[in-house]
Enzyme design. Sequence first.
Site, PDB file in Angstrom:
ATOM      1  N   GLY A   1     -20.271   2.243  -3.585  1.00  0.00           N
ATOM      2  CA  GLY A   1     -21.585   2.277  -2.925  1.00  0.00           C
ATOM      3  C   GLY A   1     -22.716   2.511  -3.905  1.00  0.00           C
ATOM      4  O   GLY A   1     -23.770   1.873  -3.829  1.00  0.00           O
TER       5      GLY A   1
ATOM      6  N   GLY B   1     -22.091   5.515   2.386  1.00  0.00           N
ATOM      7  CA  GLY B   1     -21.155   5.984   1.366  1.00  0.00           C
ATOM      8  C   GLY B   1     -21.640   5.588  -0.018  1.00  0.00           C
ATOM      9  O   GLY B   1     -21.543   4.423  -0.411  1.00  0.00           O
TER      10      GLY B   1
ATOM     11  N   ALA C   1     -17.663   3.417   2.850  1.00  0.00           N
ATOM     12  CA  ALA C   1     -16.992   4.720   2.946  1.00  0.00           C
ATOM     13  C   ALA C   1     -15.620   4.507   3.554  1.00  0.00           C
ATOM     14  O   ALA C   1     -14.761   3.908   2.929  1.00  0.00           O
ATOM     15  CB  ALA C   1     -17.850   5.697   3.742  1.00  0.00           C
TER      16      ALA C   1
ATOM     17  N   LYS D   1       0.846  -1.200   0.000  1.00  0.00           N
ATOM     18  CA  LYS D   1       0.000   0.000   0.000  1.00  0.00           C
ATOM     19  C   LYS D   1       0.868   1.232   0.000  1.00  0.00           C
ATOM     20  O   LYS D   1       1.992   1.210   0.539  1.00  0.00           O
ATOM     21  CB  LYS D   1      -0.890   0.024   1.251  1.00  0.00           C
ATOM     22  CG  LYS D   1      -2.151   0.837   1.062  1.00  0.00           C
ATOM     23  CD  LYS D   1      -3.157   0.067   0.247  1.00  0.00           C
ATOM     24  CE  LYS D   1      -4.430   0.835   0.007  1.00  0.00           C
ATOM     25  NZ  LYS D   1      -5.412  -0.037  -0.688  1.00  0.00           N
TER      26      LYS D   1
HETATM   27  P1  NAD Z   1     -15.245   6.787  -2.901  1.00  0.00           P
HETATM   28  O1  NAD Z   1     -14.333   7.822  -2.353  1.00  0.00           O
HETATM   29  O2  NAD Z   1     -15.630   6.831  -4.337  1.00  0.00           O
HETATM   30  O3  NAD Z   1     -16.617   6.747  -2.084  1.00  0.00           O
HETATM   31  C1  NAD Z   1     -16.719   6.898  -0.710  1.00  0.00           C
HETATM   32  C2  NAD Z   1     -17.983   7.728  -0.479  1.00  0.00           C
HETATM   33  O4  NAD Z   1     -18.235   7.750   0.926  1.00  0.00           O
HETATM   34  C3  NAD Z   1     -17.834   9.186  -0.912  1.00  0.00           C
HETATM   35  O5  NAD Z   1     -18.930   9.530  -1.733  1.00  0.00           O
HETATM   36  C4  NAD Z   1     -17.827   9.969   0.385  1.00  0.00           C
HETATM   37  O6  NAD Z   1     -18.418  11.241   0.270  1.00  0.00           O
HETATM   38  C5  NAD Z   1     -18.628   9.054   1.293  1.00  0.00           C
HETATM   39  N1  NAD Z   1     -18.357   9.163   2.713  1.00  0.00           N
HETATM   40  C6  NAD Z   1     -17.156   9.371   3.341  1.00  0.00           C
HETATM   41  N2  NAD Z   1     -17.323   9.339   4.667  1.00  0.00           N
HETATM   42  C7  NAD Z   1     -18.631   9.090   4.885  1.00  0.00           C
HETATM   43  C8  NAD Z   1     -19.412   8.938   6.054  1.00  0.00           C
HETATM   44  N3  NAD Z   1     -18.868   9.011   7.271  1.00  0.00           N
HETATM   45  N4  NAD Z   1     -20.735   8.695   5.928  1.00  0.00           N
HETATM   46  C9  NAD Z   1     -21.296   8.597   4.692  1.00  0.00           C
HETATM   47  N5  NAD Z   1     -20.615   8.758   3.546  1.00  0.00           N
HETATM   48  C10 NAD Z   1     -19.297   8.977   3.653  1.00  0.00           C
HETATM   49  O7  NAD Z   1     -14.574   5.398  -2.523  1.00  0.00           O
HETATM   50  P2  NAD Z   1     -14.873   3.974  -3.156  1.00  0.00           P
HETATM   51  O8  NAD Z   1     -13.894   3.703  -4.236  1.00  0.00           O
HETATM   52  O9  NAD Z   1     -16.340   3.849  -3.430  1.00  0.00           O
HETATM   53  O10 NAD Z   1     -14.466   3.031  -1.941  1.00  0.00           O
HETATM   54  C11 NAD Z   1     -15.291   2.913  -0.804  1.00  0.00           C
HETATM   55  C12 NAD Z   1     -14.597   2.066   0.230  1.00  0.00           C
HETATM   56  O11 NAD Z   1     -14.335   0.772  -0.330  1.00  0.00           O
HETATM   57  C13 NAD Z   1     -13.234   2.591   0.688  1.00  0.00           C
HETATM   58  O12 NAD Z   1     -13.043   2.242   2.038  1.00  0.00           O
HETATM   59  C14 NAD Z   1     -12.252   1.816  -0.168  1.00  0.00           C
HETATM   60  O13 NAD Z   1     -10.989   1.700   0.470  1.00  0.00           O
HETATM   61  C15 NAD Z   1     -12.948   0.476  -0.268  1.00  0.00           C
HETATM   62  N6  NAD Z   1     -12.577  -0.298  -1.449  1.00  0.00           N
HETATM   63  C16 NAD Z   1     -12.781   0.245  -2.678  1.00  0.00           C
HETATM   64  C17 NAD Z   1     -12.426  -0.485  -3.809  1.00  0.00           C
HETATM   65  C18 NAD Z   1     -12.660   0.033  -5.199  1.00  0.00           C
HETATM   66  O14 NAD Z   1     -12.607  -0.755  -6.140  1.00  0.00           O
HETATM   67  N7  NAD Z   1     -12.954   1.330  -5.375  1.00  0.00           N
HETATM   68  C19 NAD Z   1     -11.837  -1.759  -3.661  1.00  0.00           C
HETATM   69  C20 NAD Z   1     -11.670  -2.279  -2.378  1.00  0.00           C
HETATM   70  C21 NAD Z   1     -12.043  -1.528  -1.283  1.00  0.00           C
END
Ligand code: NAD
Length: 351
Positions: free
Chosen positions: A176, A171, A229, A74
Amino acid sequence: MAREGFEQVLALHDRASGLRGFLGLHDTRQGPAFGGIRRLAYRDEKAALLDCLRLSKAMTEKCVLADLPAGGGKLVIMDREGLDLERAYRHVGRVVEQLGGRFYTGPDMGTGQRELGWVAAETRYATQPGDAGPGLLAESTAAGVFAGIRAALGQVFGSPRVAERTVVVQGLGQVGERLAALLIEGGAHVFGAEVDSERAQRVSAELGVELVPPGSEFRVPCDVFAPCAQGGILHDLSLEGLASRIVAGAANNVLARGIDGDRLHERGILYVPDVVICSGAVIRGAIFHLEGRRESLERIGERVGRTCERILQRAAEEDESPARVATREALERLGDSLDAPDSEPTPAAPR
Ligand code: NAD
Protein backbone atom coordinates in the site's frame (compact mmCIF):
# COMPACT_ATOMS: atom_id res chain seq x y z
CA MET A 1 -6.50 -32.56 -10.37
CA ALA A 2 -8.37 -29.30 -10.15
CA ARG A 3 -11.65 -30.94 -11.14
CA GLU A 4 -11.53 -33.10 -8.01
CA GLY A 5 -10.35 -30.20 -5.86
CA PHE A 6 -6.80 -30.15 -4.58
CA GLU A 7 -3.83 -32.34 -5.33
CA GLN A 8 -2.66 -32.51 -1.76
CA VAL A 9 -3.52 -30.89 1.57
CA LEU A 10 -1.29 -31.42 4.59
CA ALA A 11 -2.26 -30.70 8.19
CA LEU A 12 0.84 -29.47 10.03
CA HIS A 13 1.23 -30.26 13.72
CA ASP A 14 4.50 -29.89 15.58
CA ARG A 15 4.48 -30.42 19.33
CA ALA A 16 7.93 -28.91 19.91
CA SER A 17 7.00 -25.48 18.57
CA GLY A 18 3.22 -25.57 19.07
CA LEU A 19 2.74 -25.21 15.31
CA ARG A 20 -0.64 -25.94 13.76
CA GLY A 21 -1.33 -25.08 10.17
CA PHE A 22 -2.09 -26.32 6.68
CA LEU A 23 -0.29 -26.64 3.38
CA GLY A 24 -2.43 -26.82 0.26
CA LEU A 25 -1.15 -27.84 -3.18
CA HIS A 26 -3.93 -26.96 -5.59
CA ASP A 27 -2.50 -27.71 -9.00
CA THR A 28 1.00 -28.52 -10.25
CA ARG A 29 0.17 -29.65 -13.78
CA GLN A 30 1.67 -26.51 -15.36
CA GLY A 31 4.71 -26.52 -13.07
CA PRO A 32 5.60 -26.34 -9.37
CA ALA A 33 3.15 -24.65 -7.02
CA PHE A 34 4.03 -21.17 -5.77
CA GLY A 35 2.50 -19.59 -2.68
CA GLY A 36 3.59 -17.71 0.42
CA ILE A 37 3.30 -18.49 4.12
CA ARG A 38 0.50 -16.65 5.90
CA ARG A 39 0.55 -16.41 9.68
CA LEU A 40 -2.65 -15.18 11.25
CA ALA A 41 -4.62 -15.60 14.46
CA TYR A 42 -7.35 -17.72 12.89
CA ARG A 43 -10.54 -18.31 14.83
CA ASP A 44 -10.22 -22.09 14.53
CA GLU A 45 -8.80 -24.85 12.30
CA LYS A 46 -11.73 -24.69 9.94
CA ALA A 47 -11.09 -21.00 9.22
CA ALA A 48 -7.38 -21.68 8.67
CA LEU A 49 -8.04 -24.59 6.32
CA LEU A 50 -10.62 -22.64 4.34
CA ASP A 51 -8.19 -19.73 3.94
CA CYS A 52 -5.45 -22.14 2.83
CA LEU A 53 -7.71 -23.74 0.22
CA ARG A 54 -9.02 -20.47 -1.17
CA LEU A 55 -5.57 -18.91 -1.32
CA SER A 56 -3.94 -21.91 -2.99
CA LYS A 57 -6.67 -22.10 -5.61
CA ALA A 58 -6.33 -18.36 -6.23
CA MET A 59 -2.58 -18.90 -6.74
CA THR A 60 -3.32 -21.41 -9.50
CA GLU A 61 -5.51 -18.86 -11.26
CA LYS A 62 -2.89 -16.17 -10.71
CA CYS A 63 -0.08 -18.26 -12.21
CA VAL A 64 -2.16 -19.46 -15.16
CA LEU A 65 -3.39 -15.96 -16.01
CA ALA A 66 0.15 -14.59 -15.68
CA ASP A 67 1.38 -17.19 -18.23
CA LEU A 68 3.76 -18.74 -15.73
CA PRO A 69 4.74 -22.42 -15.94
CA ALA A 70 3.58 -22.78 -12.36
CA GLY A 71 0.59 -23.66 -10.22
CA GLY A 72 -0.94 -22.70 -6.91
CA GLY A 73 -0.19 -23.56 -3.31
CA LYS A 74 -0.30 -21.90 0.10
CA LEU A 75 0.85 -22.52 3.62
CA VAL A 76 -0.99 -21.06 6.60
CA ILE A 77 0.22 -20.98 10.20
CA MET A 78 -2.26 -20.49 13.03
CA ASP A 79 -0.72 -17.73 15.09
CA ARG A 80 -1.28 -17.84 18.83
CA GLU A 81 0.25 -16.93 22.16
CA GLY A 82 3.21 -19.17 23.03
CA LEU A 83 3.98 -20.29 19.45
CA ASP A 84 7.75 -20.77 19.17
CA LEU A 85 8.18 -18.85 15.94
CA GLU A 86 11.68 -19.88 14.96
CA ARG A 87 11.03 -23.56 15.61
CA ALA A 88 7.68 -23.38 13.83
CA TYR A 89 9.13 -21.74 10.71
CA ARG A 90 12.08 -24.14 10.66
CA HIS A 91 9.64 -27.05 10.87
CA VAL A 92 7.71 -25.54 7.95
CA GLY A 93 10.98 -25.28 6.01
CA ARG A 94 11.66 -28.99 6.51
CA VAL A 95 8.14 -29.88 5.32
CA VAL A 96 8.66 -27.76 2.20
CA GLU A 97 12.03 -29.41 1.58
CA GLN A 98 10.43 -32.87 1.80
CA LEU A 99 8.13 -31.90 -1.07
CA GLY A 100 11.25 -31.86 -3.23
CA GLY A 101 10.42 -28.79 -5.34
CA ARG A 102 6.70 -29.33 -5.90
CA PHE A 103 6.09 -26.21 -3.77
CA TYR A 104 8.07 -22.96 -3.67
CA THR A 105 7.21 -20.64 -0.82
CA GLY A 106 7.78 -17.03 0.15
CA PRO A 107 6.35 -14.09 2.10
CA ASP A 108 2.74 -13.30 2.91
CA MET A 109 0.99 -11.59 5.80
CA GLY A 110 2.85 -12.37 9.03
CA THR A 111 5.91 -13.72 7.19
CA GLY A 112 8.66 -11.24 6.46
CA GLN A 113 12.45 -11.28 6.10
CA ARG A 114 13.14 -12.71 9.58
CA GLU A 115 10.72 -15.62 9.17
CA LEU A 116 11.90 -16.34 5.62
CA GLY A 117 15.45 -16.56 6.91
CA TRP A 118 14.40 -19.42 9.21
CA VAL A 119 12.50 -21.21 6.44
CA ALA A 120 15.25 -20.77 3.86
CA ALA A 121 17.79 -22.21 6.33
CA GLU A 122 15.93 -25.53 6.03
CA THR A 123 14.93 -25.66 2.37
CA ARG A 124 16.08 -24.77 -1.13
CA TYR A 125 12.50 -24.05 -2.12
CA ALA A 126 11.89 -20.80 -0.24
CA THR A 127 12.52 -17.19 -1.16
CA GLN A 128 15.86 -16.20 0.33
CA PRO A 129 15.71 -12.85 2.12
CA GLY A 130 18.15 -10.15 1.04
CA ASP A 131 20.50 -10.19 -1.95
CA ALA A 132 20.41 -13.98 -2.40
CA GLY A 133 16.70 -13.95 -3.30
CA PRO A 134 14.54 -12.35 -6.01
CA GLY A 135 14.10 -9.14 -3.95
CA LEU A 136 11.61 -6.34 -4.60
CA LEU A 137 8.52 -8.54 -4.19
CA ALA A 138 6.25 -5.89 -2.65
CA GLU A 139 7.60 -3.40 -5.21
CA SER A 140 6.68 -5.86 -7.98
CA THR A 141 3.16 -6.20 -6.60
CA ALA A 142 2.80 -2.42 -6.33
CA ALA A 143 4.04 -1.98 -9.92
CA GLY A 144 1.41 -4.47 -11.10
CA VAL A 145 -1.40 -2.86 -9.10
CA PHE A 146 -0.44 0.56 -10.44
CA ALA A 147 -0.57 -0.81 -14.00
CA GLY A 148 -3.93 -2.45 -13.27
CA ILE A 149 -5.33 0.82 -11.96
CA ARG A 150 -4.20 2.55 -15.15
CA ALA A 151 -5.89 -0.15 -17.24
CA ALA A 152 -9.15 0.34 -15.32
CA LEU A 153 -8.97 4.13 -15.57
CA GLY A 154 -8.47 3.75 -19.32
CA GLN A 155 -11.61 1.72 -19.60
CA VAL A 156 -13.80 3.88 -17.34
CA PHE A 157 -12.54 7.35 -18.22
CA GLY A 158 -10.90 6.82 -21.60
CA SER A 159 -7.44 7.72 -20.28
CA PRO A 160 -5.06 5.76 -18.03
CA ARG A 161 -3.59 8.90 -16.50
CA VAL A 162 -3.68 8.93 -12.71
CA ALA A 163 -3.09 12.70 -12.51
CA GLU A 164 -5.91 14.38 -10.61
CA ARG A 165 -7.67 11.10 -9.93
CA THR A 166 -8.67 10.32 -6.36
CA VAL A 167 -7.62 6.97 -4.92
CA VAL A 168 -8.37 5.48 -1.50
CA VAL A 169 -5.70 3.02 -0.36
CA GLN A 170 -6.83 0.69 2.43
CA GLY A 171 -3.73 -0.54 4.26
CA LEU A 172 -0.47 1.39 3.96
CA GLY A 173 1.76 -1.65 4.46
CA GLN A 174 4.53 -2.98 2.23
CA VAL A 175 2.43 -2.79 -0.94
CA GLY A 176 0.00 0.00 0.00
CA GLU A 177 2.78 2.44 0.86
CA ARG A 178 4.60 1.80 -2.42
CA LEU A 179 1.39 2.04 -4.41
CA ALA A 180 0.56 5.35 -2.71
CA ALA A 181 4.03 6.63 -3.66
CA LEU A 182 3.55 5.69 -7.33
CA LEU A 183 0.10 7.29 -7.43
CA ILE A 184 1.26 10.52 -5.80
CA GLU A 185 4.25 10.67 -8.14
CA GLY A 186 1.76 10.39 -11.01
CA GLY A 187 -0.26 13.33 -9.68
CA ALA A 188 -3.15 11.51 -7.97
CA HIS A 189 -4.73 12.58 -4.71
CA VAL A 190 -4.40 9.67 -2.29
CA PHE A 191 -6.50 9.03 0.81
CA GLY A 192 -5.18 6.32 3.12
CA ALA A 193 -6.72 4.20 5.88
CA GLU A 194 -4.28 2.33 8.12
CA VAL A 195 -5.01 0.68 11.48
CA ASP A 196 -1.40 1.04 12.66
CA SER A 197 -1.52 4.72 13.58
CA GLU A 198 2.24 5.16 13.88
CA ARG A 199 2.72 3.77 10.39
CA ALA A 200 -0.16 5.87 9.08
CA GLN A 201 1.36 9.08 10.44
CA ARG A 202 4.79 8.28 8.99
CA VAL A 203 3.49 7.43 5.52
CA SER A 204 1.24 10.48 5.53
CA ALA A 205 4.11 12.78 6.49
CA GLU A 206 6.56 11.26 4.02
CA LEU A 207 4.30 10.93 0.98
CA GLY A 208 1.48 13.40 1.50
CA VAL A 209 -1.28 10.80 1.86
CA GLU A 210 -4.47 12.26 3.35
CA LEU A 211 -5.47 9.98 6.22
CA VAL A 212 -9.07 8.92 6.85
CA PRO A 213 -10.19 6.94 9.91
CA PRO A 214 -10.02 3.17 9.31
CA GLY A 215 -13.54 1.92 8.66
CA SER A 216 -14.63 5.15 6.93
CA GLU A 217 -12.62 4.52 3.74
CA PHE A 218 -15.42 2.65 1.95
CA ARG A 219 -17.59 5.75 1.97
CA VAL A 220 -15.00 8.24 0.72
CA PRO A 221 -16.10 9.35 -2.77
CA CYS A 222 -13.24 8.49 -5.12
CA ASP A 223 -12.31 7.19 -8.56
CA VAL A 224 -10.45 4.11 -7.27
CA PHE A 225 -10.74 2.08 -4.08
CA ALA A 226 -7.50 0.11 -3.64
CA PRO A 227 -7.74 -2.61 -0.97
CA CYS A 228 -4.21 -3.41 0.21
CA ALA A 229 -4.88 -4.97 3.60
CA GLN A 230 -6.93 -8.10 4.30
CA GLY A 231 -9.08 -10.33 2.11
CA GLY A 232 -12.84 -10.75 2.41
CA ILE A 233 -13.49 -7.03 2.94
CA LEU A 234 -16.03 -6.59 0.13
CA HIS A 235 -19.34 -8.05 1.28
CA ASP A 236 -23.01 -7.09 1.65
CA LEU A 237 -22.38 -4.39 4.25
CA SER A 238 -19.23 -2.77 2.89
CA LEU A 239 -20.47 -2.85 -0.71
CA GLU A 240 -23.56 -0.87 0.17
CA GLY A 241 -21.63 2.26 1.08
CA LEU A 242 -18.80 1.90 -1.44
CA ALA A 243 -18.40 5.23 -3.22
CA SER A 244 -15.84 4.49 -5.96
CA ARG A 245 -15.97 3.83 -9.71
CA ILE A 246 -13.20 1.23 -9.65
CA VAL A 247 -11.96 -1.38 -7.17
CA ALA A 248 -8.34 -2.34 -7.84
CA GLY A 249 -5.85 -3.33 -5.16
CA ALA A 250 -3.33 -5.86 -3.91
CA ALA A 251 -5.36 -7.80 -1.35
CA ASN A 252 -5.86 -11.48 -2.18
CA ASN A 253 -9.42 -12.85 -2.15
CA VAL A 254 -10.86 -9.40 -1.61
CA LEU A 255 -14.42 -10.46 -2.43
CA ALA A 256 -16.06 -12.29 0.47
CA ARG A 257 -18.04 -14.39 -2.05
CA GLY A 258 -17.99 -14.83 -5.80
CA ILE A 259 -21.39 -13.20 -6.02
CA ASP A 260 -19.98 -9.94 -4.64
CA GLY A 261 -18.15 -9.51 -7.95
CA ASP A 262 -21.51 -9.69 -9.72
CA ARG A 263 -22.92 -7.10 -7.30
CA LEU A 264 -20.09 -4.69 -8.12
CA HIS A 265 -20.75 -5.25 -11.82
CA GLU A 266 -24.48 -4.59 -11.41
CA ARG A 267 -23.68 -1.35 -9.59
CA GLY A 268 -21.39 -0.23 -12.42
CA ILE A 269 -18.23 -0.44 -10.30
CA LEU A 270 -15.35 -1.87 -12.31
CA TYR A 271 -13.53 -4.57 -10.35
CA VAL A 272 -10.04 -5.55 -11.46
CA PRO A 273 -9.72 -9.19 -10.32
CA ASP A 274 -7.22 -9.79 -7.54
CA VAL A 275 -5.86 -12.88 -9.28
CA VAL A 276 -4.71 -10.69 -12.15
CA ILE A 277 -3.74 -7.38 -10.58
CA CYS A 278 -1.70 -8.68 -7.62
CA SER A 279 0.46 -11.12 -9.58
CA GLY A 280 3.61 -8.95 -9.67
CA ALA A 281 5.38 -10.75 -6.81
CA VAL A 282 4.72 -14.25 -8.09
CA ILE A 283 5.89 -13.21 -11.56
CA ARG A 284 9.15 -11.91 -10.11
CA GLY A 285 9.53 -14.93 -7.76
CA ALA A 286 8.70 -17.61 -10.34
CA ILE A 287 10.99 -16.11 -13.00
CA PHE A 288 13.79 -15.94 -10.43
CA HIS A 289 13.36 -19.55 -9.27
CA LEU A 290 12.61 -21.12 -12.65
CA GLU A 291 14.78 -19.01 -14.98
CA GLY A 292 17.39 -17.63 -12.59
CA ARG A 293 16.91 -13.94 -13.42
CA ARG A 294 15.30 -10.88 -11.85
CA GLU A 295 12.55 -9.40 -13.99
CA SER A 296 12.47 -5.57 -13.97
CA LEU A 297 9.64 -3.71 -12.26
CA GLU A 298 8.90 -1.98 -15.55
CA ARG A 299 8.37 -5.25 -17.40
CA ILE A 300 6.33 -6.68 -14.57
CA GLY A 301 4.09 -3.61 -14.68
CA GLU A 302 3.69 -3.91 -18.45
CA ARG A 303 2.89 -7.59 -18.21
CA VAL A 304 0.26 -7.21 -15.46
CA GLY A 305 -1.20 -4.15 -17.18
CA ARG A 306 -1.66 -6.05 -20.46
CA THR A 307 -3.43 -8.94 -18.74
CA CYS A 308 -5.71 -6.54 -16.84
CA GLU A 309 -6.60 -4.75 -20.09
CA ARG A 310 -7.43 -8.03 -21.79
CA ILE A 311 -9.67 -9.29 -18.96
CA LEU A 312 -11.44 -5.93 -18.56
CA GLN A 313 -11.99 -5.70 -22.32
CA ARG A 314 -13.46 -9.18 -22.45
CA ALA A 315 -15.70 -8.47 -19.44
CA ALA A 316 -16.98 -5.29 -21.12
CA GLU A 317 -17.71 -7.15 -24.38
CA GLU A 318 -19.51 -9.94 -22.54
CA ASP A 319 -21.18 -7.58 -20.03
CA GLU A 320 -20.01 -9.74 -17.18
CA SER A 321 -18.10 -9.33 -13.94
CA PRO A 322 -14.33 -9.31 -14.63
CA ALA A 323 -13.92 -11.73 -11.70
CA ARG A 324 -16.04 -14.33 -13.51
CA VAL A 325 -14.19 -13.71 -16.77
CA ALA A 326 -10.80 -14.16 -15.07
CA THR A 327 -11.83 -17.46 -13.49
CA ARG A 328 -13.28 -18.67 -16.77
CA GLU A 329 -10.17 -17.74 -18.68
CA ALA A 330 -7.97 -19.57 -16.15
CA LEU A 331 -10.26 -22.55 -16.44
CA GLU A 332 -10.13 -22.50 -20.24
CA ARG A 333 -6.36 -22.37 -20.16
CA LEU A 334 -6.21 -25.33 -17.80
CA GLY A 335 -8.83 -27.14 -19.86
CA ASP A 336 -10.47 -27.90 -16.59
CA SER A 337 -12.91 -26.72 -13.95
CA LEU A 338 -11.72 -24.79 -10.95
CA ASP A 339 -13.94 -25.77 -8.08
CA ALA A 340 -13.84 -23.35 -5.20
CA PRO A 341 -15.08 -23.92 -1.69
CA ASP A 342 -17.30 -20.88 -2.17
CA SER A 343 -20.10 -21.66 0.25
CA GLU A 344 -18.65 -19.64 3.08
CA PRO A 345 -17.22 -16.13 3.15
CA THR A 346 -13.47 -15.55 3.15
CA PRO A 347 -12.46 -15.20 6.80
CA ALA A 348 -11.35 -11.63 7.48
CA ALA A 349 -9.11 -12.84 10.26
CA PRO A 350 -7.75 -10.52 12.92
CA ARG A 351 -4.07 -9.68 12.59
P1 NAD B 1 1.35 -5.78 5.03
O1 NAD B 1 1.05 -6.63 6.21
O2 NAD B 1 2.72 -5.22 4.85
O3 NAD B 1 0.36 -4.53 4.97
C1 NAD B 1 -0.99 -4.58 5.29
C2 NAD B 1 -1.29 -3.27 6.03
O4 NAD B 1 -2.70 -3.18 6.21
C3 NAD B 1 -0.67 -3.21 7.43
O5 NAD B 1 0.04 -1.99 7.56
C4 NAD B 1 -1.85 -3.28 8.37
O6 NAD B 1 -1.66 -2.55 9.56
C5 NAD B 1 -2.96 -2.70 7.51
N1 NAD B 1 -4.31 -3.13 7.83
C6 NAD B 1 -4.74 -4.36 8.23
N2 NAD B 1 -6.07 -4.36 8.35
C7 NAD B 1 -6.49 -3.12 8.02
C8 NAD B 1 -7.76 -2.51 7.95
N3 NAD B 1 -8.88 -3.18 8.23
N4 NAD B 1 -7.84 -1.21 7.57
C9 NAD B 1 -6.71 -0.52 7.26
N5 NAD B 1 -5.47 -1.04 7.33
C10 NAD B 1 -5.38 -2.33 7.68
O7 NAD B 1 0.90 -6.64 3.77
P2 NAD B 1 1.31 -6.42 2.26
O8 NAD B 1 2.47 -7.28 1.94
O9 NAD B 1 1.38 -4.95 1.96
O10 NAD B 1 0.06 -7.06 1.52
C11 NAD B 1 -1.18 -6.40 1.48
C12 NAD B 1 -2.21 -7.30 0.84
O11 NAD B 1 -1.77 -7.63 -0.49
C13 NAD B 1 -2.42 -8.64 1.54
O12 NAD B 1 -3.76 -9.03 1.39
C14 NAD B 1 -1.54 -9.59 0.76
O13 NAD B 1 -2.01 -10.93 0.84
C15 NAD B 1 -1.69 -9.04 -0.64
N6 NAD B 1 -0.57 -9.34 -1.53
C16 NAD B 1 0.68 -8.94 -1.17
C17 NAD B 1 1.75 -9.23 -2.01
C18 NAD B 1 3.15 -8.78 -1.70
O14 NAD B 1 3.99 -8.80 -2.60
N7 NAD B 1 3.44 -8.33 -0.47
C19 NAD B 1 1.53 -9.97 -3.19
C20 NAD B 1 0.23 -10.34 -3.52
C21 NAD B 1 -0.81 -10.02 -2.67
